[in-house]
Every structure is written in C-alpha cells, then in structure tokens.
Design an enzyme around this catalytic site. Sequence first.
Site, PDB file in Angstrom:
ATOM      1  N   HIS A 216      74.753  31.683  37.704  1.00 54.74           N
ATOM      2  CA  HIS A 216      75.954  32.523  37.767  1.00 54.74           C
ATOM      3  C   HIS A 216      76.594  32.345  39.136  1.00 54.74           C
ATOM      4  CE1 HIS A 216      78.748  35.761  37.957  1.00 54.74           C
ATOM      5  NE2 HIS A 216      78.001  36.479  38.793  1.00 54.74           N
TER       6      HIS A 216
ATOM      7  N   HIS B 163      80.645  32.472  41.518  1.00 57.77           N
ATOM      8  CA  HIS B 163      82.037  32.888  41.619  1.00 57.77           C
ATOM      9  C   HIS B 163      82.878  31.699  42.060  1.00 57.77           C
ATOM     10  CE1 HIS B 163      80.525  37.286  42.481  1.00 57.77           C
ATOM     11  NE2 HIS B 163      80.141  36.826  41.301  1.00 57.77           N
TER      12      HIS B 163
ATOM     13  N   TYR C 107      88.919  17.140  26.332  1.00 58.54           N
ATOM     14  CA  TYR C 107      87.770  16.943  25.440  1.00 58.54           C
ATOM     15  C   TYR C 107      86.447  17.329  26.077  1.00 58.54           C
ATOM     16  CZ  TYR C 107      86.437  12.595  27.841  1.00 58.54           C
ATOM     17  OH  TYR C 107      86.023  11.680  28.766  1.00 58.54           O
TER      18      TYR C 107
ATOM     19  N   HIS D 276      85.386  38.462  37.258  1.00 57.24           N
ATOM     20  CA  HIS D 276      84.075  38.321  37.891  1.00 57.24           C
ATOM     21  C   HIS D 276      83.790  36.870  38.301  1.00 57.24           C
ATOM     22  CE1 HIS D 276      79.628  39.860  37.748  1.00 57.24           C
ATOM     23  NE2 HIS D 276      79.777  38.899  38.654  1.00 57.24           N
TER      24      HIS D 276
ATOM     25  N   TYR E 287      75.805  11.025  22.544  1.00 58.70           N
ATOM     26  CA  TYR E 287      76.232  10.388  23.793  1.00 58.70           C
ATOM     27  C   TYR E 287      75.238  10.671  24.900  1.00 58.70           C
ATOM     28  CZ  TYR E 287      78.874   9.499  28.056  1.00 58.70           C
ATOM     29  OH  TYR E 287      79.269   9.048  29.286  1.00 58.70           O
TER      30      TYR E 287
END
Length: 231
Positions: free
Chosen positions: A97, A99, A118, A160, A213
């Site tokens: 996580h 910012h 894509y 956030h 891939y």
Amino acid sequence: MTQYSNDTRSRQVVVDALVALGDKGLNKGTSGNVSIATSDGMLITPTGVSPEQLQPEHIVHMTLDGQPDADQLTPSSEWKMHADVYANKPGITAVVHCHSPYATILACARKPIPAMHYMVAATGSCCIPLADYATFGSQALSDANVDALSSSLACLLANHGQLATGFNIESALKLAELVEEQAHCYWGTLAIGGPVVLDKAQMDDVLVAFASYGQQAERKDLARGNKLNKD
C-alpha cells in the site's frame, strides 16, 4: 506462489520492499505499508517508523485476527486491510500500500482507471477499480478494499492512495509501479480531453494474451474468476 516464514530473511524482504517504494518514488516518509503472508499470520511494517530507520527486528509478526507476537512494535494502523486481503484472496502472499503521486491524484478525484491502455489488464481485470472512501485503519476501509479487489489484483483507495497484491513481494511491487504508470498516463489523457477507451472485446483479447505471456501462469491462477465488466 512464494512461501514466507517468520524469520530474519523474510523480515528483511519486508524492509527492502518499503525502502524500494521510496526509491521508486511511490512513497514518502512513514506513509504506506507492506506485508507478506506466513503460515500462521503475516509480517507487516510497524506504524510510524521511517524506511531509513527500519530494521528486520522492527517488522511485526501477527495473526490475521490482529494478535501480534509478544514484545514487538505496534503494527501498521492499516493491518486489517492486509489481513482481510489474505483471508479473502487465496494465493496472495504480498500486499503493498502506498501513496504514489498520480494514483493518489486520481483517488482523490475518485476516478477509477478505465481500459485506456492494454497494460491495465496486468491487474487481471479490465480496469483498475476504486474502493469507496473510509477512515484509514478502519474495518470499513478494509471491507471497501476487499470488495474492489474481488475483481482485480490492485485498486485505488478513494481520497487515499493505491494498493497492489501479488503471489510474491516482487510481483506486488511491480504491480504498484504499473498502477502508478497507468495513473500517470490516465491523468495525462484527462488533460487533453480524455482517453479513447478500449472496448470489452479488445480487453478480453488482451486478458487471454496475458494468460500465456512471459511468467503469467501464477497471475492467471490468481486472477481466475476476476470477471470485471464481463457481465
């Protein structure tokens, strides 16, 4: 899928990942958090310790229901968000996580990232969804995050930042970088009138191609059942 343990080597993996977020320009200061799953819980960064000061012994081992081992620092205030990902997304062993600037801009504008490129399909989905806003560290935020991740390996968190998951810490970090790249691209297109979005059939073709891939086999397993925009 990488298996981690509550040992010094795995703790160093978490330290290195938090440092890498700063080095890659995805995070600053004490914001953001990193975790990896273990056989009996998770290892997660502590609250309020900067990457420059972080040592393996500072990393917190805890159960997924919130019980840290004895004599450890206080875990990240957003530990619930990590624990609930592991409880609800089998196969995921790492959560990042941060910012990062452009992802946070879009999160604050409450704009999910559509199929304007894509490479959005690298999340296993046709867009990068936006989790509803809730106070940091709350169960409501964790619930919103799990809901958004039900159809993707990454999401934006309203007002956030962003969250990325993976079958090891390397893939989670790589996905966090990709989310930021896509956020930057989308932000740029919005400045010149908005993107031309790929349609469902085009993104379905990309998702099929991605399944074979490079080193995609484990991502395919993790993303199986993620059918965002297919209904």
